[in-house]
Design a protein around this motif. Structure first.
Motif, PDB file in Angstrom:
ATOM      1  N   PHE A 118      14.808  35.628 -21.915  1.00  0.00           N
ATOM      2  CA  PHE A 118      13.825  34.758 -21.279  1.00  0.00           C
ATOM      3  C   PHE A 118      12.646  35.572 -20.741  1.00  0.00           C
ATOM      4  CE2 PHE A 118      17.745  32.288 -21.014  1.00  0.00           C
ATOM      5  CZ  PHE A 118      17.319  31.043 -21.436  1.00  0.00           C
ATOM      6  N   ALA A 119      11.440  35.247 -21.199  1.00  0.00           N
ATOM      7  CA  ALA A 119      10.225  35.865 -20.640  1.00  0.00           C
ATOM      8  C   ALA A 119       9.932  35.169 -19.319  1.00  0.00           C
ATOM      9  CB  ALA A 119       9.052  35.706 -21.607  1.00  0.00           C
ATOM     10  N   ARG A 120       9.984  35.904 -18.222  1.00  0.00           N
ATOM     11  CA  ARG A 120       9.947  35.288 -16.904  1.00  0.00           C
ATOM     12  C   ARG A 120       9.413  36.277 -15.872  1.00  0.00           C
ATOM     13  NH1 ARG A 120      14.367  37.792 -18.235  1.00  0.00           N
ATOM     14  NH2 ARG A 120      15.666  38.860 -16.681  1.00  0.00           N
ATOM     15  N   TRP A 121       9.237  35.777 -14.651  1.00  0.00           N
ATOM     16  CA  TRP A 121       8.958  36.665 -13.533  1.00  0.00           C
ATOM     17  C   TRP A 121      10.254  37.401 -13.187  1.00  0.00           C
ATOM     18  CZ3 TRP A 121       4.173  37.406 -11.522  1.00  0.00           C
ATOM     19  CH2 TRP A 121       3.198  36.426 -11.754  1.00  0.00           C
ATOM     20  N   TYR A 122      10.164  38.710 -13.076  1.00  0.00           N
ATOM     21  CA  TYR A 122      11.330  39.462 -12.646  1.00  0.00           C
ATOM     22  C   TYR A 122      11.487  39.371 -11.130  1.00  0.00           C
ATOM     23  CZ  TYR A 122      11.428  41.268 -17.395  1.00  0.00           C
ATOM     24  OH  TYR A 122      11.498  41.365 -18.753  1.00  0.00           O
ATOM     25  N   TYR A 123      12.638  39.787 -10.661  1.00  0.00           N
ATOM     26  CA  TYR A 123      13.053  39.572  -9.267  1.00  0.00           C
ATOM     27  C   TYR A 123      11.976  39.970  -8.249  1.00  0.00           C
ATOM     28  CZ  TYR A 123      16.124  39.864  -5.145  1.00  0.00           C
ATOM     29  OH  TYR A 123      16.692  39.704  -3.903  1.00  0.00           O
ATOM     30  N   ASN A 124      11.592  41.237  -8.237  1.00  0.00           N
ATOM     31  CA  ASN A 124      10.608  41.703  -7.254  1.00  0.00           C
ATOM     32  C   ASN A 124       9.222  41.108  -7.503  1.00  0.00           C
ATOM     33  OD1 ASN A 124      12.468  43.294  -5.881  1.00  0.00           O
ATOM     34  ND2 ASN A 124      12.116  45.061  -7.204  1.00  0.00           N
ATOM     35  N   GLU A 125       8.890  40.869  -8.777  1.00  0.00           N
ATOM     36  CA  GLU A 125       7.594  40.274  -9.106  1.00  0.00           C
ATOM     37  C   GLU A 125       7.494  38.845  -8.577  1.00  0.00           C
ATOM     38  OE1 GLU A 125       6.993  42.603 -13.408  1.00  0.00           O
ATOM     39  OE2 GLU A 125       7.601  40.504 -13.327  1.00  0.00           O
ATOM     40  N   MET A 126       8.579  38.087  -8.739  1.00  0.00           N
ATOM     41  CA  MET A 126       8.571  36.700  -8.275  1.00  0.00           C
ATOM     42  C   MET A 126       8.446  36.641  -6.764  1.00  0.00           C
ATOM     43  SD  MET A 126       9.004  33.544  -9.725  1.00  0.00           S
ATOM     44  CE  MET A 126       7.364  33.430  -9.003  1.00  0.00           C
ATOM     45  N   GLU A 127       9.190  37.492  -6.090  1.00  0.00           N
ATOM     46  CA  GLU A 127       9.120  37.548  -4.632  1.00  0.00           C
ATOM     47  C   GLU A 127       7.699  37.884  -4.162  1.00  0.00           C
ATOM     48  OE1 GLU A 127      11.104  40.026  -0.878  1.00  0.00           O
ATOM     49  OE2 GLU A 127      11.644  40.524  -2.945  1.00  0.00           O
ATOM     50  N   LYS A 128       7.094  38.866  -4.795  1.00  0.00           N
ATOM     51  CA  LYS A 128       5.735  39.271  -4.425  1.00  0.00           C
ATOM     52  C   LYS A 128       4.723  38.162  -4.678  1.00  0.00           C
ATOM     53  CE  LYS A 128       2.272  42.865  -5.321  1.00  0.00           C
ATOM     54  NZ  LYS A 128       1.951  44.091  -6.118  1.00  0.00           N
ATOM     55  N   GLU A 129       4.869  37.465  -5.805  1.00  0.00           N
ATOM     56  CA  GLU A 129       3.934  36.391  -6.153  1.00  0.00           C
ATOM     57  C   GLU A 129       4.012  35.255  -5.127  1.00  0.00           C
ATOM     58  OE1 GLU A 129       0.948  34.996  -8.916  1.00  0.00           O
ATOM     59  OE2 GLU A 129       1.930  36.939  -8.573  1.00  0.00           O
ATOM     60  N   VAL A 130       5.212  34.903  -4.696  1.00  0.00           N
ATOM     61  CA  VAL A 130       5.377  33.853  -3.690  1.00  0.00           C
ATOM     62  C   VAL A 130       4.772  34.299  -2.357  1.00  0.00           C
ATOM     63  CG1 VAL A 130       7.043  32.502  -2.356  1.00  0.00           C
ATOM     64  CG2 VAL A 130       7.429  32.906  -4.790  1.00  0.00           C
ATOM     65  N   LYS A 131       5.014  35.528  -1.966  1.00  0.00           N
ATOM     66  CA  LYS A 131       4.475  36.042  -0.707  1.00  0.00           C
ATOM     67  C   LYS A 131       2.948  36.023  -0.716  1.00  0.00           C
ATOM     68  CE  LYS A 131       8.293  39.033   0.724  1.00  0.00           C
ATOM     69  NZ  LYS A 131       8.744  40.437   0.939  1.00  0.00           N
ATOM     70  N   ASN A 132       2.360  36.454  -1.823  1.00  0.00           N
ATOM     71  CA  ASN A 132       0.892  36.484  -1.911  1.00  0.00           C
ATOM     72  C   ASN A 132       0.302  35.077  -1.808  1.00  0.00           C
ATOM     73  OD1 ASN A 132       0.862  39.257  -2.196  1.00  0.00           O
ATOM     74  ND2 ASN A 132       0.732  39.214  -4.424  1.00  0.00           N
ATOM     75  N   TYR A 133       0.939  34.122  -2.486  1.00  0.00           N
ATOM     76  CA  TYR A 133       0.427  32.757  -2.443  1.00  0.00           C
ATOM     77  C   TYR A 133       0.646  32.137  -1.066  1.00  0.00           C
ATOM     78  CZ  TYR A 133      -0.863  28.126  -4.099  1.00  0.00           C
ATOM     79  OH  TYR A 133      -1.498  26.916  -4.266  1.00  0.00           O
ATOM     80  N   PHE A 134       1.760  32.461  -0.445  1.00  0.00           N
ATOM     81  CA  PHE A 134       2.039  31.967   0.912  1.00  0.00           C
ATOM     82  C   PHE A 134       0.945  32.416   1.879  1.00  0.00           C
ATOM     83  CE2 PHE A 134       3.777  32.294   5.154  1.00  0.00           C
ATOM     84  CZ  PHE A 134       4.539  31.140   5.301  1.00  0.00           C
ATOM     85  N   ILE A 135       0.551  33.672   1.772  1.00  0.00           N
ATOM     86  CA  ILE A 135      -0.501  34.205   2.653  1.00  0.00           C
ATOM     87  C   ILE A 135      -1.803  33.439   2.463  1.00  0.00           C
ATOM     88  CG2 ILE A 135      -1.951  36.222   3.110  1.00  0.00           C
ATOM     89  CD1 ILE A 135       0.531  37.941   2.463  1.00  0.00           C
ATOM     90  N   GLU A 136      -2.138  33.133   1.197  1.00  0.00           N
ATOM     91  CA  GLU A 136      -3.351  32.354   0.909  1.00  0.00           C
ATOM     92  C   GLU A 136      -3.305  31.002   1.613  1.00  0.00           C
ATOM     93  OE1 GLU A 136      -4.375  31.909  -3.187  1.00  0.00           O
ATOM     94  OE2 GLU A 136      -3.807  33.970  -3.700  1.00  0.00           O
ATOM     95  N   ILE A 137      -2.152  30.356   1.567  1.00  0.00           N
ATOM     96  CA  ILE A 137      -1.996  29.038   2.178  1.00  0.00           C
ATOM     97  C   ILE A 137      -2.004  29.138   3.697  1.00  0.00           C
ATOM     98  CG2 ILE A 137      -0.479  27.025   2.403  1.00  0.00           C
ATOM     99  CD1 ILE A 137       0.672  27.767  -0.347  1.00  0.00           C
ATOM    100  N   PHE A 138      -1.293  30.127   4.227  1.00  0.00           N
ATOM    101  CA  PHE A 138      -1.093  30.241   5.666  1.00  0.00           C
ATOM    102  C   PHE A 138      -2.393  30.513   6.417  1.00  0.00           C
ATOM    103  CE2 PHE A 138       0.730  32.203   9.554  1.00  0.00           C
ATOM    104  CZ  PHE A 138       1.612  31.180   9.896  1.00  0.00           C
ATOM    105  N   VAL A 139      -3.380  31.050   5.713  1.00  0.00           N
ATOM    106  CA  VAL A 139      -4.696  31.265   6.320  1.00  0.00           C
ATOM    107  C   VAL A 139      -5.299  29.941   6.780  1.00  0.00           C
ATOM    108  CG1 VAL A 139      -7.083  31.957   5.848  1.00  0.00           C
ATOM    109  CG2 VAL A 139      -5.196  33.396   5.083  1.00  0.00           C
ATOM    110  N   ASN A 140      -5.001  28.863   6.041  1.00  0.00           N
ATOM    111  CA  ASN A 140      -5.597  27.554   6.319  1.00  0.00           C
ATOM    112  C   ASN A 140      -4.673  26.578   7.033  1.00  0.00           C
ATOM    113  OD1 ASN A 140      -8.084  28.189   4.939  1.00  0.00           O
ATOM    114  ND2 ASN A 140      -6.946  27.994   3.017  1.00  0.00           N
ATOM    115  N   THR A 141      -3.371  26.798   6.960  1.00  0.00           N
ATOM    116  CA  THR A 141      -2.450  25.872   7.630  1.00  0.00           C
ATOM    117  C   THR A 141      -1.131  26.567   7.928  1.00  0.00           C
ATOM    118  OG1 THR A 141      -1.259  23.776   7.454  1.00  0.00           O
ATOM    119  CG2 THR A 141      -1.554  25.021   5.432  1.00  0.00           C
TER     120      THR A 141
END
Length: 226
Positions: A118-141
């Motif tokens: 399966f071509a997918r996000w690997y473990y550490n990559e997926m965690e990092k991607e979620v964290k980065n997007y969370f930070i983007e959201i948390f700036v506004n709410t």
């Protein structure tokens, strides 16, 4: 020939980053790029060498490589027809290709092998991607409900794709909410239920044994705090 030689390398990398800009994983972006250039490899030995080398060099930046992809790249690079390649390139290009080929062959041996197709996000990559997007959201709410909705919308495709991506998204999201926002019970209820019901046996080869162990510890810690 020089323009075509350099342009082909550049075009391959550009196509890869175009796929990456669509928010897909490194592994999937490279698979899509390789498939897009499958026909190019059949035009000549130079084209085949450049495409395979370009793919291999990108894999050198990844955290894992699917075992079949590794075997294919190694076999193709070792099986290049050097006589044909020499006829299709200038002497400088020929030497450059050999140097790049050898760099890929040397480097690819040190990349951890992935046994899942399966071509997918690997473990550490997926965690990092979620964290980065969370930070983007948390700036506004910092509203938990809104954050959960946005995260689930952004990673809906990944959560439907594989068990590993889904559980890593949900675990990382729960961790971040606990750390950065209020924790009203109703916002966490669906996450809690999903984490409680999760069976690590469903992961299979999508995660390594060390990743499974780390994830199980994280889930236990989350559940103890919700």
């Amino acid at each position: 020939m020089k323009r075509n030689y350099e342009a082909l390398f550049g075009a391959f990398y550009e196509r890869y980053f175009d796929f990456k800009s669509q928010g897909i994983s490194n592994a999937e972006a490279l698979v899509c790029t390789s498939e897009a250039y499958f026909g190019v490899q059949k035009r000549g030995e130079m084209e085949k060498a450049v495409v395979v080398i370009a793919e291999g060099r990108i894999y050198l930046t990844h955290s894992k490589i699917f075992i079949n992809s590794k075997e294919r790249i190694v076999n193709l690079l070792k099986g290049l027809d050097l006589e044909k390649l020499q006829l299709e390139t200038t002497s400088d290009e020929y030497q450059d290709i050999l140097e790049r080929r050898d760099m890929v062959l040397d480097g690819i041996e040190s990349i951890p092998v992935d046994h899942s197709p399966f071509a997918r996000w690997y473990y550490n990559e997926m965690e990092k991607e979620v964290k980065n997007y969370f930070i983007e959201i948390f700036v506004n709410t910092n509203d938990a409900s809104e954050i959960i909705e946005k995260i689930e919308e952004r990673f809906e495709r990944e959560c439907r794709s594989t068990w590993s991506e889904n559980i890593v998204v949900k675990t990382t999201l729960a961790e971040l909410l606990i750390r950065h926002s209020n924790k009203p019970e109703n916002e966490f209820l669906s996450l809690k239920i999903e984490l409680e019901r999760f069976d690590m046996n469903e992961i299979g080869q999508l995660l390594t044994e060390s990743e499974k162990f780390d994830l199980s510890i994280r889930i236990k810690e989350v559940l103890s705090k919700i």
